[in-house]
Enzyme design. Structure first.
Site, PDB file in Angstrom:
ATOM      1  N   ASP A   1       0.840  -1.198   0.000  1.00 47.59           N
ATOM      2  CA  ASP A   1       0.000   0.000   0.000  1.00 47.59           C
ATOM      3  C   ASP A   1       0.880   1.254   0.000  1.00 47.59           C
ATOM      4  OD1 ASP A   1      -2.386   1.763   0.657  1.00 47.59           O
ATOM      5  OD2 ASP A   1      -3.283  -0.213   0.889  1.00 47.59           O
TER       6      ASP A   1
ATOM      7  N   HIS B   1      -3.900   5.969   3.285  1.00 51.38           N
ATOM      8  CA  HIS B   1      -4.556   4.738   2.846  1.00 51.38           C
ATOM      9  C   HIS B   1      -3.872   3.498   3.426  1.00 51.38           C
ATOM     10  CE1 HIS B   1      -5.903   1.595  -0.046  1.00 51.38           C
ATOM     11  NE2 HIS B   1      -6.989   2.341  -0.158  1.00 51.38           N
TER      12      HIS B   1
ATOM     13  N   SER C   1     -11.233  -1.168  -0.669  1.00 55.93           N
ATOM     14  CA  SER C   1      -9.937  -1.103   0.021  1.00 55.93           C
ATOM     15  C   SER C   1     -10.085  -1.389   1.500  1.00 55.93           C
ATOM     16  CB  SER C   1      -9.314   0.289  -0.137  1.00 55.93           C
ATOM     17  OG  SER C   1      -8.577   0.395  -1.315  1.00 55.93           O
TER      18      SER C   1
END
Length: 1020
Positions: free
Chosen positions: A224, A307, A635
Site C-alpha cells: 500500500d 490509505h 480497500s
C-alpha cells in the site's frame, strides 16, 4: 499468455496521411517505408464497406516504453523439482527458504537466464524477479519488445501500467468538523470486530486465547502507501535490527520471517518493532513513469497518504485503541487480527499531480520480496479496473505466492453498481466486495415532524434551522447546476449563513461540499444521492447527514413546497425503522467477470467496507494531526478478510490458501436488501458476507493446487509453457460453481475434504434449472476427501441470462456448507467460423441447441475483402486504423505474407482506439486472423514482425472485411430453415453459396434466433 505489442504510438519516419469522409475513415493510404514509394491502391478494395486508413508509418524501433517481461520457467515459489540436482525448494513450513543453498542456486540460474535474454536484445533489466515471478522490468524499444515476444521461453511482455488504491472515488481524506468537542457524543456504535462476532464471551478471539493471541505469530503483508509508525494501533516492543537492516521474527508455524527495516526520511530502524516486523519500499517503476515524487511524499516506508495506515490497522491494528477525530471521540477501534505482526511494503506513491499510483513492476517486486521474506497473508487494496486478462503479471505473481502458502486478499474495486466491473478474477486470490456493517447515522427532522435517516459520523444534535436547497442560495453569476452540487465558490454567504443547505451528490468529493457550506457560513448540510448508491459517514466541515436517493427525493420535494421550511438533526436513527445491515455498498464492483467466459464467480465474499474508522496518517488529514479517519471502499473490505485469514492461520497453520478461501465462502451469510429481507447477490457479494464465528470449523472444504491453477489458466486461453493439460475453468475444484455457456445441461465435478466428520446431505437449487447432486449423501471421517457431481439441466431458465442459486451440504449440529451457483443458459453452441472455396459450394455446420423445437437461421452476406498490400522490416510494427460502422454484423482481419519468405513470423493485434486489446493472433508463422462480432467503433490493427526471412523486408497483405446487412453480393443460404433441434442435442444444417468471384475472398455469416452466436462463413 496473450502477448501485447506497445500501446503507445511509435515515432513516425514519414508524415502520415488520413482520408476522412462523412465521419468515417475512408480510402486507403498504405504506409511508406524509408526509401520506398507507396504502392498503388488495390483496385479490389471496397472503401465503403472497408473504411481503412493507416495514419502511422512503420514504427521507429527506437521508440521506448516500460514493460514487465515474464519467462516460462517456474519462479522459485512454484518450482517443481524437475531439474537435475535441484529438489523442490519448499521449507518445512511450506514456504520458500531463500537462505537454502538449493534456493540460491535456483535463483542464480533464473538470473543468468534473464541476463542472457536481456543481452540478446540489448536490454538492461531494472528490477529482477525470481521468487513470485521469473522475469524483469525494463525500458524497451518497439524492436526489443517484438524480438522478446518471438523468443521461445518468454511468457509475456506486458506494459508497466499504473494502478491505484481502491478507496471510494468520492471519499478523500477527512475534513475538520467544526464546533465539536470531546464531549459532543460522537457515539460508539461498536466496531466491525464486534459485529463480526470476534469480541465478547464465546467470540472468535476468545477461542484463540483472547485478543492478545488472535493472530499471534502470523505476518500480514500490506502492499500500500506505507505506514505511520508512531500510530498507537501499531505500537510494539523493540525488535532487534541487524547492521544491514535485516529483521527476523519467529512465526507460529515454526517458520521465520526474515525481512528488512529500510531507513529513509521519517523512518528509522527504531520504527520497526514486534508489531511492525519489516518495512520496505518499491518505487523504481513509479520513478521511471513519473520522474519523481510530490513534494510532501516520504521516500521511505512512512505514509503520506493515509490509505496504507488505514488498511494495515484494519487488518492487524491493536485492540481497544481510543480514536478521536478533530478532538471528537469515536470510541475504541481495533484490527481484525490484533495480535498479528505487520510487514509494510510501500508500493504506492504520490506524484506531482497529487494522484497516488502503484506501478505494475513495483507491485510484482513487492510480491516477489514478500514471499521471499516469508509472510503468511497479503492484503492488496489496489486495483486497475475490471479484470480482463487472466495472465496479468500481478495475478501471476499472486499465483506463486499462493503456491508458497501465502493467502491473498484483494479488493474487488469501486466501479459498482456497473455489471462486470470486478477486478481480480484469479481463483487463487480471495476477491472482496464491500458491505455495510457498523451504522453511523443521524436523522433529519423537518418542521412538520417528517424524519429521514442517513449516514452521519458524529452523533450530536443540531437545533432547528431554516433548510434551503443549494440552488436557492447560489452566488450571483454561479451556474445553477454547480450550485446544486455545492461546488467550491458557488454559495452566497449572505443567503446561506446559519442555514442547513441541501447539496446534491456528484463527482466532487463529498467532504468538499460540506466545506463549501462551511465557507458560506452554513450551519449544516444534507447531502442527497441523485441516483441509487451508497451513503457514507464522513468527517464533514459542518454537521452533515447523507441521504439515499429515495429519501433525498422526498426531502427535496418537501422543502420545495414548504415556505421557510425548518429542520433539525437528531443523534442516531430516530425514525423507529432500523436500517437493515449488512447491505452491499453501492460503490462495490460487481460481476460477472469476462475472464474465462464467466466460469469463475467473483467477488468471492463481502466484508465491511463502508464508513470504516481506522488509523490514518496525520499529514493527510485536514487538521494535520488526526490519527484516525473514516474511509469507504473495497480497500477497507479487503483488510477485514486479510485479518480473518490471519486468525484462521492461528488456529489452522496447515490450511492452504485455497482451503482458507473455501472456509470464508462456505460459511458466509446472506446480505439483506433495503427491506431487511435476505438477499442473494452472487455477482455483488459472491457467497455473501463473512461470518467469522463459523469460520474456524467449516465442516467441509474445497482445496486446489498450483497445478490445478495452471490448468485453469490453460483452459482460460493462457499458454503457460508448463506442459500441464487444460481444464474447463468451471471444473476447478472451488466452492463456487459458475458456467457462462451451458447449452442444455452440464455436469460439474467437485471434491470436498471434511474438517468435521459425519454425514452430509446435499440440497441444490437454481431457478429455471433441474439441479441434482450425486451422491446426495456423503459420509466422511475428519481429513477424508470424497468426490461428487452436480448436474444442471435447463428447464425454463431464460436463454442468454444468468440464474443464481446455491448448493448446501447439511451436517450434524446444524452445520451448513453453502456454495453459490451461477449458470447462464446458452441458446446455441455453434462453430465460430467455417471456410470454403470456389464460386459455389456448400458445407455442413453442426451445432448444439439449448432448447428443443425449431431454430430459425438468419444469413447475411457476402462482403468482399479489401486487400491492402505493404512491406515490413524485422522488428517493426505497422498500425492501420479502421472504423467499423454501427450496422456491422461482423468484421474480419486476415494477414498473409509472401509464401516465398520462409521463416517469416508476422503477428496481428486488434486494439480499440483507446488502446484496449480486443483480439490477437500470434502464431509462429505469417498467416494470422482476428474476427470481431457486432462491435462498431474505431480500431487500430497492428501488424508486427518479430522475425522475417533473413532479416530482410517482407511483403504482406492485410485483408479486411466489414459485413453489414446491406452486403448482398452472391448468394448465401442455410437449410433446413428452421432447423429442428432438441435440448442439449446436436443438429446439422448445410450452408451454401453461389455467384461469387473466385478471385476474391468473401465473408458471410449465419445467425441464430434468440442467440448472439454467429458462424462466420469465409469463402476464397
Amino acid at each position: 499468455m496473450d502477448v501485447r505489442p506497445p500501446r503507445r504510438r511509435t515515432r513516425r519516419r514519414t508524415p502520415a496521411v488520413l482520408a476522412a469522409a462523412t465521419g468515417l475513415l475512408l480510402g486507403l493510404v498504405p504506409p511508406s517505408a524509408a526509401g520506398a514509394s507507396a504502392p498503388a491502391p488495390n483496385p479490389a478494395a471496397n472503401p465503403a464497406a472497408n473504411p481503412v486508413a493507416n495514419p502511422v508509418a512503420q514504427g521507429d524501433p527506437d521508440a521506448q516504453g516500460e514493460y514487465v517481461v515474464a519467462l516460462a520457467q517456474d519462479p522459485a515459489a512454484r518450482y517443481d523439482g524437475s531439474l537435475p540436482g535441484l529438489p523442490r525448494l519448499r521449507s518445512a513450513t511450506g514456504g520458500v527458504d531463500v537462505t537454502a543453498r538449493s534456493t540460491q542456486a535456483y535463483r542464480e540460474l533464473l538470473l543468468d537466464e534473464q541476463a542472457q535474454l536481456a543481452r540478446s536484445v540489448g536490454a538492461t533489466p531494472r528490477q529482477r524477479y525470481t521468487v513470485a515471478l521469473n522475469g524483469f522490468s525494463a525500458r524497451l524499444s518497439a524492436a526489443q519488445v517484438a524480438r522478446l515476444r518471438a523468443t521461445p521461453g518468454v511468457l509475456s511482455v506486458s506494459p508497466d501500467v499504473e494502478r491505484h488504491p481502491t478507496r471510494s472515488a468520492t471519499a478523500p481524506t477527512g475534513a475538520t468538523p467544526t464546533g465539536a468537542s470531546a464531549t459532543d457524543g460522537a457515539g460508539a456504535p461498536g466496531t466491525t470486530a464486534d459485529q463480526l462476532g470476534l469480541t465478547g464471551p464465546g467470540g472468535v478471539w476468545e477461542r484463540l486465547g483472547g485478543a492478545e493471541r488472535a493472530g499471534a505469530g502470523v505476518v500480514v503483508a500490506d502492499l500500500d502507501t506505507g505506514l505511520w509508525p508512531e500510530h498507537p494501533s501499531v505500537a510494539g516492543e523493540p525488535l532487534p535490527v541487524a547492521a544491514d537492516g535485516s529483521t527476523r521474527f519467529a512465526k507460529a508455524d515454526g517458520g521465520t520471517f526474515t525481512g528488512a527495516c529500510e531507513s529513509g526520511p521519517g523512518w528509522t530502524v527504531q520504527d520497526c518493532s514486534t508489531k511492525v516486523v519489516g518495512a520496505r519500499t518499491f518505487s523504481e517503476g513509479f520513478e521511471a513513469a513519473h520522474g519523481g515524487f510530490a513534494a510532501g511524499e516520504f521516500r521511505s516506508p512512512r505514509d503520506s497518504d493515509g490509505h496504507g495506515t488505514h488498511t494495515a490497522t484494519t487488518a492487524a491494528g491493536r485492540s481497544g485503541v481510543p480514536a478521536t477525530i478533530a478532538d471528537t471521540s469515536y470510541g475504541e477501534v481495533t484490527g481484525i487480527a490484533p495480535a498479528a505482526a505487520l510487514a509494510v511494503y510501500k508500493v504506492c506513491w504520490t506524484a506531482d499531480t497529487g494522484l497516488n499510483g502503484c506501478q505494475t513492476s513495483d507491485l510484482v517486486a513487492a510480491v516477489d520480496q514478500a514471499v521471499a521474506d516469508g509472510v503468511d497473508v497479503i492484503n492488496h487494496s489496489i486495483g486497475s479496473g475490471a479484470a480482463t486478462d487472466p495472465a496479468d503479471p500481478v495475478e501471476i505473481a499472486f499465483l506463486s505466492a499462493a503456491s508458497a502458502g501465502v493467502f491473498v486478499a484483494a479488493s474487488a474495486g469501486n466501479a459498482g453498481p456497473a455489471a462486470s466491473s470486478t477486478d481480480h478474477a484469479s481463483p487463487w486470490v480471495t476477491t472482496v466486495a464491500a458491505s455495510t456493517s457498523v451504522l453511523r447515522e443521524g436523522t433529519v427532522v423537518l418542521g412538520d415532524g417528517t424524519r429521514f435517516v442517513g449516514a452521519r459520523l458524529r452523533q450530536r444534535a443540531l437545533a432547528p434551522r431554516f433548510i434551503v436547497l443549494a440552488a436557492w442560495v447560489k452566488e450571483p453569476g454561479a451556474a445553477a447546476a454547480a450550485a446544486r452540487t455545492c461546488e467550491a465558490g458557488t454559495l452566497d454567504p449572505e443567503r446561506a449563513a446559519g442555514k442547513i443547505v441541501v447539496c446534491e451528490r456528484s463527482a466532487t468529493p463529498r467532504v468538499a461540499k460540506s466545506a463549501e457550506v462551511a465557507r458560506a457560513g452554513g450551519a449544516g448540510a444534507v447531502l442527497v444521492n441523485t441516483e441509487p448508491g451508497s451513503t457514507e459517514p464522513d468527517a464533514h466541515s459542518v454537521p452533515t447527514v447523507h441521504l439515499d436517493a429515495a429519501a433525498g427525493r422526498r426531502l427535496v420535494a418537501a422543502v420545495g413546497r414548504t415556505p421557510r421550511a425548518t429542520a433539525r438533526f437528531e443523534a442516531g436513527n430516530t425514525t423507529g425503522r432500523p436500517t437493515p445491515v449488512p447491505q452491499l455498498a453501492g460503490f462495490s464492483s460487481r460481476g460477472p467477470v469476462a475472464v474465462a467466459g464467466g466460469d469463475v464467480l467473483k467477488p468471492d465474499v463481502a466484508a465491511p467496507g463502508s464508513g470504516i474508522v481506522a488509523g490514518y496518517s496525520p499529514v493527510a488529514s485536514r487538521t494535520g494531526r488526526d490519527l484516525f479517519a473514516p474511509q469507504s471502499g473495497t480497500s477497507m473490505a479487503a483488510p477485514h478478510v486479510a485479518g480473518l485469514a490471519a486468525l484462521v492461520r492461528t488456529a489452522h497453520p496447515d490450511w492452504s490458501p485455497a482451503v482458507v478461501r473455501s472456509a470464508l465462502t462456505t460459511t458466509a451469510r446472506s446480505l439483506v436488501g433495503p427491506d431487511g429481507e435476505p438477499l442473494q447477490d452472487v455477482f455483488g457479494a459472491g457467497a455473501g458476507v463473512v461470518d467469522p464465528p463459523r469460520l474456524l470449523e467449516p465442516g467441509l472444504v474445497y482445496d486446489s493446487t498450483p497445478v490445478d491453477w495452471l490448468r485453469w489458466l490453460e483452459g482460460a486461453g493462457v499458454p503457460t509453457g508448463t506442459g500441464v493439460g487444460a481444464i474447463d475453468p468451471s471444473e476447478l475444484n472451488q466452492a463456487s460453481i459458475a458456467a457462462g455457456d451451458v447449452v442444455g445441461e452440464r455436469t460439474f465435478t467437485r471434491r470436498v475434504t471434511a474438517t468435521t466428520g459425519g454425514y452430509y446431505r446435499a440440497d441444490a437449487s437454481v431457478p429455471g434449472w433441474d439441479v441434482r447432486v450425486t451422491p446426495s449423501v456423503l459420509h466422511l471421517e475428519a481429513g477424508q476427501t470424497k468426490q461428487f457431481r452436480v448436474s444442471a439441466t435447463r428447464t425454463d431458465a431464460a436463454l442468454e441470462q444468468w440464474s443464481a442459486g446455491e448448493l448446501v451440504w447439511t451436517g450434524g449440529d446444524e452445520l451448513t456448507v453453502r456454495s453459490p451457483v451461477a449458470l447462464r443458459a446458452q441458446a446455441v453452441d455453434a462453430p465460430a467460423a467455417v471456410d470454403g472455396t470456389g464460386a459455389a459450394g456448400e458445407l455442413p455446420v453442426t451445432l448444439t441447441a439449448g432448447s428443443g423445437g425449431s431454430l430459425d437461421l438468419r444469413t447475411t452476406g457476402f462482403a468482399p475483402g479489401a486487400a491492402n498490400a505493404d512491406s515490413i522490416e524485422e522488428g517493426y510494427a505497422t498500425t492501420w486504423t479502421i472504423t467499423v460502422p454501427d450496422d456491422a454484423v461482423a468484421s474480419r482481419f486476415e494477414l498473409t505474407a509472401d509464401p516465398a519468405a520462409a521463416g517469416t513470423d508476422l503477428d496481428l493485434y486488434l486494439f480499440t482506439a483507446d488502446g484496449d486489446l480486443v483480439g490477437s493472433s500470434a502464431t509462429l508463422d505469417a498467416r494470422e486472423r482476428v474476427d470481431l462480432v457486432a462491435a462498431p467503433g474505431d480500431y487500430e490493427i497492428v501488424v508486427d514482425a518479430p522475425a522475417t526471412a533473413g532479416g530482410l523486408p517482407v511483403d504482406y497483405e492485410l485483408t479486411t472485411f466489414v459485413l453489414t446487412p446491406a452486403d448482398a453480393e452472391g448468394s448465401l443460404s442455410a437449410a433446413p430453415d428452421p432447423l429442428p433441434v432438441r435440448r442439449g442435442g446436436s443438429a446439422t444444417y448445410e450452408v451454401a453459396w453461389s455467384g461469387l468471384d473466385p478471385r476474391q475472398r468473401w465473408l458471410g455469416a449465419v445467425g441464430y434466433a434468440g442467440s448472439p452466436a454467429l458462424t462466420l462463413v469465409g469463402v476464397g
